[in-house]
Design a protein around this motif. Structure first.
Motif, mmCIF file in Angstrom:
data_model
loop_
_atom_site.group_PDB
_atom_site.id
_atom_site.type_symbol
_atom_site.label_atom_id
_atom_site.label_comp_id
_atom_site.label_asym_id
_atom_site.label_seq_id
_atom_site.Cartn_x
_atom_site.Cartn_y
_atom_site.Cartn_z
ATOM 1 N N ARG A 54 0.787 -1.277 -1.065
ATOM 2 C CA ARG A 54 0.596 -0.656 -2.392
ATOM 3 C C ARG A 54 2.083 -0.038 -2.869
ATOM 4 O O ARG A 54 2.180 0.168 -4.240
ATOM 5 C CB ARG A 54 0.429 0.600 -1.964
ATOM 6 C CG ARG A 54 -0.426 2.495 -3.220
ATOM 7 C CD ARG A 54 -1.115 3.060 -2.610
ATOM 8 N NE ARG A 54 -2.198 3.326 -1.993
ATOM 9 C CZ ARG A 54 -3.735 2.633 -3.144
ATOM 10 N NH1 ARG A 54 -3.472 3.108 -4.491
ATOM 11 N NH2 ARG A 54 -4.759 2.313 -2.381
ATOM 12 N N ALA A 86 -4.869 -1.781 -3.214
ATOM 13 C CA ALA A 86 -3.688 -1.454 -2.744
ATOM 14 C C ALA A 86 -2.460 -2.433 -4.234
ATOM 15 O O ALA A 86 -1.683 -2.120 -3.921
ATOM 16 C CB ALA A 86 -2.859 -1.427 -1.720
ATOM 17 N N ALA A 118 -2.609 3.330 -11.234
ATOM 18 C CA ALA A 118 -1.491 3.923 -10.063
ATOM 19 C C ALA A 118 -0.408 4.346 -10.974
ATOM 20 O O ALA A 118 -0.085 4.853 -10.029
ATOM 21 C CB ALA A 118 -0.502 2.127 -9.818
#
Length: 959
Positions: free
Chosen positions: A443, A485, A701
């Motif tokens: 990640r 991830a 993200a």
């Protein structure tokens, strides 16, 4: 850590290998009565100043009483740990439990301890004290100590910094000329962040020492050409290694000083000067002797090419364990055994310590392979210009881990994360030793650069050489967690290379809208269909006709790139009759120049039998050889954090074309990106779809969401209930009442289901619940199987209920077999299932799908790691293929997905807050247009599994 049954028993589980700040290794273990001489020797090598800082007075030597005190521990109230390299201590730490007033104490009622360190001066600055602090803190927590106190002289700034930088909540005071520090040992977000940052620096540095050595010795080089060791020696020399190179052969005749111009020795110990890396290519039975010699010469790391280890059976597995233990005892890390080797194309290194005969072209792709054969295939595909994915790209580094007994993909990820020479990471994995850590590192890496993974051995056991903890999760679930991830998951090495070339050469697309243009209507339609199949949004293909010239392609591509309604462009091209390399070069230049005018959108080319075009596209702007040209001056330094390729060009600065010293490329025009070419529309579009999904993940993200707080959650009440239930046994499935009580503490309310062993009991239950009701058989073979007739719904009165009861018993057997229950009818909606499970390797996972055939037969389930954020819950609901049924498919009423998302967030909180909850199943969860109804639930409790990601830093054990 596990608690010893005997407070005086030696706690072997405290032993651990750790990577220090400089990349070397040390072993941390408890100090015992047998360490008296080691302790005295260690203390004699400590400077007078360090001794003064430790004891607050001149203390030139330890008395017999001191030695006894520092080596006799009960491993509960008095504990000492040492960091050792080989047989020598390089640092020590101890704690003594104290009570009120700082007096020595025993028993769990005293939860504070005094802690003190001492590190040899020669090893200060290597992170020894911080590693010891992590481990002694974990030991203390295990023994019921919740707080440390330390007294430090103000001048001892290094030790004060160790405590203050650890990230624990602390209090500082100053009295009688001494700084007193007190800090809680419960891990905090900051202490874990500090631990992870130290882990990253140390593991990255340990890999850098292997990939960027100043001096290399190849051990096992034959006197005659040929053989593994001699081939690697030749490859290092011919690749232009910039450091010192040595050949080592124990059978070298007296007086022979060279092998093909390389200084040669009979033992690594005979080399006058440091050796950073030893490449070991001797029979397995001779490796221990070689490792011992390398340890005596202070070699920093090993690449073990030799086979005959875990891949060969139990005897080889034990040989592999011994190899790792021996190397770590000397502070060395190992790539291998059974490795294909390592490559670093950096101009400052140029190391080809592998069996690949040619040095790959320098570039910005990092490559990791657990299989030597697959590593060869990947190197070949990335290197060659024709066949497979045509075009030229280059590598930054290559690591073949072999049996990955020590250095693993996790370590290499740590290195690539901060490596300025690597923009894209490609990995071929056959096993993931620590999935929880891998997803954490993936990640973080994916947030900075693309990470593409293909996993072999998906449907069976991994290679015999890979001894790893097994995960209980199916491969599809692991894949889903990797995608969460940010990992770009592909199925074949062809797709791995396809995606890698696009991501290394082109900017990320801003969305799924694709323009298609070319000189073949059929090829354009194939591309259009492929885009639809991959979930992209293609515009109708623009057919330039077979008469299109290079200028026509330039104009069409320029228009497509300037169009705000497209995010990417796929160019399809077929050869023109009678045109040769000149036509290919003209078309390549036309496409390149058009792409350079709009460098923010990716361009891909699908070509049919146009090898010359693929070469021309690459040669125009990449690392392909350009006769008579030379690249920029090499950059200096080691790992260059923050340095990047020109974001407008993607050029590989200073890269040379091959391993023979061929001059580098002409720098591409400003704003140009190398254009990848693919021999099939499906391959190009699949790579583009992966880039689109990754680009969306990067944008998401940036705002991962939050884990909501709910005021009605009773965390303490749930903890007390769990503690009481677990007191009855080590693991148990809760009763219906206990399940409902625990879930209710987190705001999850289950519809009551009353047992109905007789028709009269069923009628009484229905009267208590209120009509309409449902009658269900809960026998395992009929549970949740409405399709088999084990459920009767919408029973409006007692007559209908008794009739349904009679039908069930007539069809399926006696009530004892059926275990019927009565439940109040819930509002109509879509039946779903929500599950949470704690996997010992991967961690806690939340899963969602539609109940029945969709999840059971088709496997249509979506998964997220716990804790789940609000954005995770929203995406989880929409990730299953049957999600349209929740949003008004074919005119049906949309259901209350916000209520469903809240339910999943509450379940996630329950499992995250209480790791003793190892499994939760809610089935069915009926999602109606307004609200949800949980009609069935089960919960399993067990002692919480070990959380290796929250303990002190350690290297994996030698399985």
């Amino acid at each position: 850590m596990q608690t010893s049954s005997d407070r005086h028993e030696y706690p072997a589980h405290w032993e651990a290998d750790v990577v220090l700040r400089d990349g070397g290794t040390a072993r941390i273990r408890p100090i015992t009565v047998d360490d008296a001489e080691r302790l005295v020797s260690f203390y004699e090598q400590v400077s007078d100043e360090s001794k003064y800082y430790r004891f607050f007075a001149p203390y030139p030597r330890l008395s017999a009483k001191d030695v006894h005190r520092f080596t006799h521990h009960d491993f509960v109230d008095r504990v000492g740990l040492a960091a050792a390299v080989g047989d020598d201590f390089i640092g020590t730490v101890r704690y003594d439990r104290i009570g009120a007033g700082g007096r020595p104490a025993t028993g769990a009622e005293a939860d504070e301890a005094e802690v003190a360190f001492l590190v040899q001066d020669a090893h200060q600055g290597r992170g020894v004290a911080s590693a010891l602090l992590e481990h002694i803190a974990a030991v203390a927590r295990e023994r019921g100590i919740r707080r440390f106190a330390a007294e430090v002289l103000p001048a001892n700034t290094k030790m004060i910094k160790v405590f203050t930088d650890a990230g624990y909540r602390q209090k500082r005071s100053f009295e009688d000329g001494v700084v007193r520090l007190e800090f809680d040992l419960e891990p905090t977000d900051r202490s874990l962040a500090v631990q992870y940052a130290r882990e990253q620096r140390a593991e990255a540095r340990s890999v850098q020492r292997l990939l960027a050595p100043g001096a290399v010795a190849v051990i096992g080089t034959g006197r005659a050409p040929g053989g593994v060791g001699r081939s690697i020696l030749d490859n290092i020399r011919d690749g232009g290694f910039t450091g010192r190179l040595y050949a080592v052969n124990g059978a070298l005749p007296e007086g022979r000083k060279e092998l093909d111009g390389v200084p040669a020795f009979r033992s690594v110990r005979d080399i006058d000067g440091p050796v950073d890396l030893a490449v070991v290519a001797v029979p397995a039975e001779r490796v221990p002797e070689v490792v011992a010699e390398c340890g005596e010469h202070d070699v920093q790391g090993l690449v073990v090419i030799s086979a005959g280890y875990a891949e060969s059976g139990p005897e080889g597995r034990e040989r592999q364990r011994a190899l790792v233990r021996q190397a770590r005892s000397h502070g060395m890390r190992i790539i291998g055994p059974n490795s294909f080797g390592v490559i670093n194309t950096s101009p400052e290194v140029r190391l080809n310590a592998s069996l690949a005969p040619d040095m790959p072209r320098a570039g910005r792709i990092g490559l990791f392979a657990q299989s030597g054969a697959i590593g060869v295939a990947l190197l070949s595909r990335l290197h060659r210009r024709g066949g497979g994915v045509t075009g030229v790209t280059g590598l930054s580094t290559f690591v073949s881990s072999g049996n990955r007994a020590d250095v693993s993909g996790n370590d290499v990820l740590q290195y690539w994360y901060e490596d300025a020479d690597t923009d894209v990471a490609l990995m071929y994995l056959e096993s993931i030793g620590n999935p929880r850590k891998f997803t954490r590192l993936a990640r973080r890496t994916a947030a900075a650069k693309p990470l593409v993974v293909v996993q072999g051995a998906r449907h069976g056991a991994g290679p015999r050489g890979h001894a790893v903890r097994a995960t209980q999760l199916p491969h599809a679930t692991v894949s889903a967690l990797l995608r969460q991830a940010g990992v770009i998951r592909v199925d074949t090495i062809t797709e791995l290379v396809d995606a890698g070339l696009l991501l290394a050469r082109q900017p990320l697309p801003a969305g799924p809208r694709v323009a298609i243009l070319g000189n073949s209507e059929s090829l354009g339609l194939l591309t259009y269909d492929a885009c639809l199949a991959e979930g992209l949004r293609p515009h109708p293909p623009q057919d330039l006709t077979t008469a299109a010239s290079a200028a026509d392609f330039h104009a069409a591509l320029s228009r497509a790139l300037a169009d705000d309604s497209s995010d990417a462009v796929v160019v399809t091209a077929i050869p023109s009759v009678g045109e040769g390399s000149d036509g290919d070069a003209a078309l390549a230049e036309a496409l390149r120049s058009a792409a350079a005018e709009q460098p923010t959108k990716p361009v891909l080319v699908v070509h049919v039998e146009l090898g010359g075009l693929a070469e021309a596209l690459s040669a125009a702007t990449s690392t392909a050889p350009q006769p008579g040209a030379s690249g920029p001056a090499p950059k200096t330094g080691g790992t260059r954090t923050g340095e990047r390729a020109d974001p407008r060009t993607g050029a590989d600065e200073g890269a040379e074309a091959d391993g023979k010293g061929t001059p580098g490329p002409v720098p591409p025009p400003e704003g140009a990106h190398p254009i990848p070419a693919y021999p099939a529309a499906e391959r190009a579009v699949r790579a583009l779809a992966q880039a689109v999904a990754y680009g969306q993940w990067r944008r998401d993200a940036a705002d991962p969401g939050k884990v909501p707080e709910y005021e009605d959650i009773d965390e303490r009440g749930a903890a007390a209930l769990i503690k009481g239930l677990l007191a009855r046994g080590q693991g148990l499935t809760l009763t219906t009442d206990a399940t409902c009580e625990l879930l209710a503490a987190y705001g999850v309310h289950v519809h009551r289901a009353l047992p109905a062993p007789t028709p009269d009991a069923a009628a009484a239950a229905a009267h208590a619940l209120g009509y309409p009701v449902a009658l269900k058989a809960t026998a395992p073979h009929l549970r949740h199987r409405a399709d088999l007739g084990g459920v009767r719904l919408d029973l409006a009165d007692e007559e209908q209920l008794r009739r349904a009861y009679a039908e069930l018993t007539e069809l399926f057997g006696s009530p004892e077999e059926l275990r019927p229950v009565v439940q109040r009818m819930a509002p109509r909606g879509v039946d779903t299932v929500v599950r949470a499970v704690i996997d010992p390797a991967a961690g806690a996972v939340l899963s969602f799908g539609l109940a029945g055939a969709a999840s059971q037969l088709l496997g249509d389930m979506a998964h997220r790691l716990i804790p789940v954020t609000d954005r995770d819950a929203t995406s989880l609901v929409r990730s299953i293929r049957t999600a349209p049924l929740l949003f008004g498919w074919r005119g049906s009423a949309p259901v209350d997905t916000p209520a469903l998302e809240e339910l999943m967030l509450r379940v996630s909180r329950l499992v995250h807050d209480h790791p003793e909850v190892v499994a939760v199943t809610l089935e069915p969860v009926v999602v109606a247009p307004h609200g949800i109804s949980v009609l069935g639930a089960s919960v399993r409790l067990a002692p919480p599994p070990a959380r290796d990601d929250q303990g002190p830093r350690t290297l994996p054990p030698t399985y």
